[in-house]
Design an enzyme around this catalytic site. Structure first.
Site, PDB file in Angstrom:
ATOM      1  N   ARG A 151      33.569 -11.242  -3.653  1.00  0.00           N
ATOM      2  CA  ARG A 151      34.939 -11.741  -3.502  1.00  0.00           C
ATOM      3  C   ARG A 151      35.242 -12.016  -2.023  1.00  0.00           C
ATOM      4  O   ARG A 151      35.345 -13.155  -1.617  1.00  0.00           O
ATOM      5  CB  ARG A 151      35.909 -10.726  -4.122  1.00  0.00           C
ATOM      6  CG  ARG A 151      37.287 -11.274  -4.376  1.00  0.00           C
ATOM      7  CD  ARG A 151      38.083 -10.417  -5.331  1.00  0.00           C
ATOM      8  NE  ARG A 151      38.349  -9.068  -4.863  1.00  0.00           N
ATOM      9  CZ  ARG A 151      39.063  -8.169  -5.563  1.00  0.00           C
ATOM     10  NH1 ARG A 151      39.552  -8.501  -6.748  1.00  0.00           N
ATOM     11  NH2 ARG A 151      39.280  -6.955  -5.097  1.00  0.00           N
ATOM     12  N   LYS A 188      50.311  -2.686  -5.656  1.00  0.00           N
ATOM     13  CA  LYS A 188      50.393  -4.152  -5.635  1.00  0.00           C
ATOM     14  C   LYS A 188      50.959  -4.653  -6.967  1.00  0.00           C
ATOM     15  O   LYS A 188      51.067  -3.883  -7.930  1.00  0.00           O
ATOM     16  CB  LYS A 188      49.014  -4.743  -5.358  1.00  0.00           C
ATOM     17  CG  LYS A 188      47.976  -4.436  -6.418  1.00  0.00           C
ATOM     18  CD  LYS A 188      46.590  -4.875  -5.981  1.00  0.00           C
ATOM     19  CE  LYS A 188      45.565  -4.423  -6.973  1.00  0.00           C
ATOM     20  NZ  LYS A 188      44.622  -5.421  -7.377  1.00  0.00           N
ATOM     21  N   HIS A 239      34.473  -2.910  -2.469  1.00  0.00           N
ATOM     22  CA  HIS A 239      35.073  -2.833  -3.806  1.00  0.00           C
ATOM     23  C   HIS A 239      33.956  -3.009  -4.826  1.00  0.00           C
ATOM     24  O   HIS A 239      33.064  -3.832  -4.633  1.00  0.00           O
ATOM     25  CB  HIS A 239      36.118  -3.940  -3.952  1.00  0.00           C
ATOM     26  CG  HIS A 239      36.987  -3.804  -5.156  1.00  0.00           C
ATOM     27  ND1 HIS A 239      37.689  -2.653  -5.452  1.00  0.00           N
ATOM     28  CD2 HIS A 239      37.284  -4.683  -6.148  1.00  0.00           C
ATOM     29  CE1 HIS A 239      38.362  -2.839  -6.575  1.00  0.00           C
ATOM     30  NE2 HIS A 239      38.140  -4.048  -7.011  1.00  0.00           N
ATOM     31  N   TYR A 242      57.426 -20.783 -35.694  1.00  0.00           N
ATOM     32  CA  TYR A 242      56.893 -22.126 -35.417  1.00  0.00           C
ATOM     33  C   TYR A 242      55.595 -22.367 -36.173  1.00  0.00           C
ATOM     34  O   TYR A 242      54.749 -21.471 -36.261  1.00  0.00           O
ATOM     35  CB  TYR A 242      56.624 -22.294 -33.925  1.00  0.00           C
ATOM     36  CG  TYR A 242      57.882 -22.330 -33.088  1.00  0.00           C
ATOM     37  CD1 TYR A 242      58.780 -23.387 -33.221  1.00  0.00           C
ATOM     38  CD2 TYR A 242      58.160 -21.317 -32.183  1.00  0.00           C
ATOM     39  CE1 TYR A 242      59.938 -23.431 -32.457  1.00  0.00           C
ATOM     40  CE2 TYR A 242      59.311 -21.352 -31.414  1.00  0.00           C
ATOM     41  CZ  TYR A 242      60.199 -22.402 -31.555  1.00  0.00           C
ATOM     42  OH  TYR A 242      61.338 -22.441 -30.803  1.00  0.00           O
ATOM     43  N   ASP A 281      61.539 -16.120 -26.812  1.00  0.00           N
ATOM     44  CA  ASP A 281      62.506 -15.046 -26.580  1.00  0.00           C
ATOM     45  C   ASP A 281      62.652 -14.080 -27.742  1.00  0.00           C
ATOM     46  O   ASP A 281      63.386 -13.097 -27.644  1.00  0.00           O
ATOM     47  CB  ASP A 281      63.896 -15.659 -26.321  1.00  0.00           C
ATOM     48  CG  ASP A 281      63.799 -16.863 -25.439  1.00  0.00           C
ATOM     49  OD1 ASP A 281      63.398 -16.687 -24.278  1.00  0.00           O
ATOM     50  OD2 ASP A 281      64.076 -17.982 -25.913  1.00  0.00           O
ATOM     51  N   ARG A 318      41.343   4.643  -3.345  1.00  0.00           N
ATOM     52  CA  ARG A 318      42.459   3.733  -3.613  1.00  0.00           C
ATOM     53  C   ARG A 318      42.702   3.706  -5.115  1.00  0.00           C
ATOM     54  O   ARG A 318      41.958   3.078  -5.848  1.00  0.00           O
ATOM     55  CB  ARG A 318      42.106   2.309  -3.140  1.00  0.00           C
ATOM     56  CG  ARG A 318      41.519   2.221  -1.741  1.00  0.00           C
ATOM     57  CD  ARG A 318      41.205   0.765  -1.367  1.00  0.00           C
ATOM     58  NE  ARG A 318      40.252   0.118  -2.226  1.00  0.00           N
ATOM     59  CZ  ARG A 318      38.941   0.031  -2.002  1.00  0.00           C
ATOM     60  NH1 ARG A 318      38.431   0.555  -0.907  1.00  0.00           N
ATOM     61  NH2 ARG A 318      38.144  -0.597  -2.847  1.00  0.00           N
ATOM     62  N   CYS A 326      57.731 -16.240 -30.402  1.00  0.00           N
ATOM     63  CA  CYS A 326      58.515 -17.307 -29.772  1.00  0.00           C
ATOM     64  C   CYS A 326      58.767 -16.940 -28.306  1.00  0.00           C
ATOM     65  O   CYS A 326      58.381 -15.866 -27.853  1.00  0.00           O
ATOM     66  CB  CYS A 326      59.868 -17.475 -30.485  1.00  0.00           C
ATOM     67  SG  CYS A 326      59.750 -17.667 -32.266  1.00  0.00           S
TER      68      CYS A 326
HETATM   69  C1  PLP Z   1      40.310  -3.709  -3.335  1.00  0.00           C
HETATM   70  C2  PLP Z   1      40.958  -2.933  -4.431  1.00  0.00           C
HETATM   71  N1  PLP Z   1      40.972  -1.590  -4.351  1.00  0.00           N
HETATM   72  C3  PLP Z   1      41.543  -0.830  -5.298  1.00  0.00           C
HETATM   73  C4  PLP Z   1      42.128  -1.409  -6.410  1.00  0.00           C
HETATM   74  C5  PLP Z   1      42.728  -0.520  -7.460  1.00  0.00           C
HETATM   75  O1  PLP Z   1      42.038  -0.668  -8.645  1.00  0.00           O
HETATM   76  P1  PLP Z   1      42.360   0.281  -9.903  1.00  0.00           P
HETATM   77  O2  PLP Z   1      43.691  -0.148 -10.395  1.00  0.00           O
HETATM   78  O3  PLP Z   1      41.281  -0.047 -10.854  1.00  0.00           O
HETATM   79  O4  PLP Z   1      42.363   1.652  -9.388  1.00  0.00           O
HETATM   80  C6  PLP Z   1      42.121  -2.799  -6.541  1.00  0.00           C
HETATM   81  C7  PLP Z   1      42.727  -3.416  -7.730  1.00  0.00           C
HETATM   82  O5  PLP Z   1      42.340  -4.405  -8.243  1.00  0.00           O
HETATM   83  C8  PLP Z   1      41.527  -3.587  -5.524  1.00  0.00           C
HETATM   84  O6  PLP Z   1      41.503  -4.916  -5.607  1.00  0.00           O
END
Ligand code: PLP
Length: 378
Positions: A141, A40, A171, A269, A317, A224, A315
């Site tokens: 969540r 993601k 999670h 700045y 850039d 995951r 800054c």
């Molecule tokens: C539901 C869920 N599973 C897995 C992950 C992967 O997490 P990580 O990058 O800590 O392995 C995330 C990331 O935020 C998540 O939201």
């Protein structure tokens, strides 16, 4: 967005490190457990499609993304058959598209499912909707929370051929910290919820990187993995890694301007920094529009193995650093990664800034081109 292909600021991504990390993780989880690569947020800023290609080469069993567009991006880039789970909440109106694209969908409420059911009649294929039920065991969540809700959800899915309850998952809120009590509590709650089902779905999963590294469980079917695949410690510096991981991301630029200052000359700045007599200053073509946040202005950047402090505020850039002596224009400067044996690790920076390494990586903007190499894990 114009990518900066005519300036020397680049993010180098080592696909060899990604593959090496996947092999490391694979070697430490139960044989047969599915390893899902979390790609993601454009692969945590590394580039979702190249990372997914490398991960597939290394033998992952599928992919997780956060939003539907990220899943579609993978489907459109050759990942036509792969297991693909959208872990966030999706719009009910997209349900036919998700079924037709064979995308596994997180469902976290009964209302969503009821509203989706009639819209599934609009799908062009006979694909059932592949559902992963999210259960909230303490993250607060998304997800159902009670056995009754889970049982009612399962019973509803069983009534319709267009619904396939493929998985159930949760999670964890504290797996990257030292609060094992919360981890245990969530784990027990999850086990109870799964046990309450009449039929155990094919894919029961709970682990992110932190769970995978420090709390490996033997009862689930998939893990995951995001940040660990990219080579970083999910706890930043709190808990040591149980095995080596190789950071895949290097952020580099080159000195674009050099000058020697007089005592009291001001920088950037607000004119807040005042130079000392004879101080050598370099200007770099990178700034907060590239994701090098203004509050990263208290960091040191690496030139020729030297730690060079940023001078004055960052800054949009450009930014300025202090050099130990004159260096020519075009000298390499490393913001993240290795330079002559010195390392700038986003985890270390994150701790100082009160954030996490994830945010620094994801924050590097699209203006910075990603360049890929494959070190073969060397
Ligand atoms: C539901 C869920 N599973 C897995 C992950 C992967 O997490 P990580 O990058 O800590 O392995 C995330 C990331 O935020 C998540 O939201």
């Amino acid at each position: 967005m114009a990518r900066g292909t005519h300036r020397p600021t680049v993010a180098k991504v080592d696909l060899g490190a990604i593959k090496w990390n996947i092999n490391q993780i694979r070697n430490h989880i139960r044989p047969g457990k599915k390893l899902l690569a979390v790609v993601k947020a454009d692969g945590y800023g590394h580039g979702a499609v190249p990372i997914a290609n490398a991960a597939k080469e290394a033998g992952v069993d599928g992919f997780c993304v956060a939003i539907l567009d990220e899943a579609i991006e993978l489907r459109q880039n050759g990942f036509t058959e792969d297991f693909l789970l959208v872990m966030g909440v999706t719009e009910v109106r997209d349900v036919a598209l998700m079924a037709d694209s064979n995308i596994s969908v997180t469902v976290s409420s009964f209302e969503w499912l009821e509203a989706a059911l009639p819209l599934l009649n609009l799908r062009k294929t006979m694909n059932p909707l592949r559902i992963h039920l999210a259960v909230d065991t303490g993250m607060g969540r998304i997800g159902l929370r009670t056995k009754e809700e889970v049982q009612a959800f399962e019973a509803f899915c069983e009534k319709y051929e267009s619904l396939h309850l493929e998985g159930i998952f949760t999670h964890f809120a504290t797996a990257d910290g030292e609060d094992d009590i919360q981890v245990e509590r969530q784990y027990e709650t999850f086990k109870e919820l799964v046990k309450s089902m009449t039929t155990r779905p094919d894919m029961v999963h709970l682990a992110n990187s932190a769970m995978t590294l420090w709390h490996e469980d033997f009862e689930t079917d998939a893990t995951r993995v995001g940040i660990a695949m990219y080579g970083y410690n999910p706890s930043d510096l709190t808990i040591p890694l149980p095995y080596e991981l190789k950071p895949a991301f290097t952020l580099e630029t080159e000195i674009s301007y050099v000058k020697q200052m007089h005592e009291g000359d001001t920088i950037s700045y607000g004119a807040r920094y005042k130079a000392y007599e004879g101080e050598w200053l370099a200007t770099l073509p990178i700034g907060y529009a590239d994701g090098w946040r203004r509050d990263l202005g208290n960091q040191t950047l690496l030139v020729d193995g030297h730690r060079c402090p940023v001078r004055g505020v960052v800054c949009m850039d450009q930014l300025m650093i202090s050099l130990p002596h004159a260096y020519p224009i075009g000298t390499k400067v490393t913001l993240l990664g290795e330079n002559n044996g010195e390392w700038n690790n986003p985890s270390e920076m994150a701790v100082e800034l009160g954030t996490i390494g994830y945010e620094i990586l994801c924050g590097i903007s699209d203006r910075v081109p990603r360049i890929y190499n494959d070190s073969k894990g060397e």
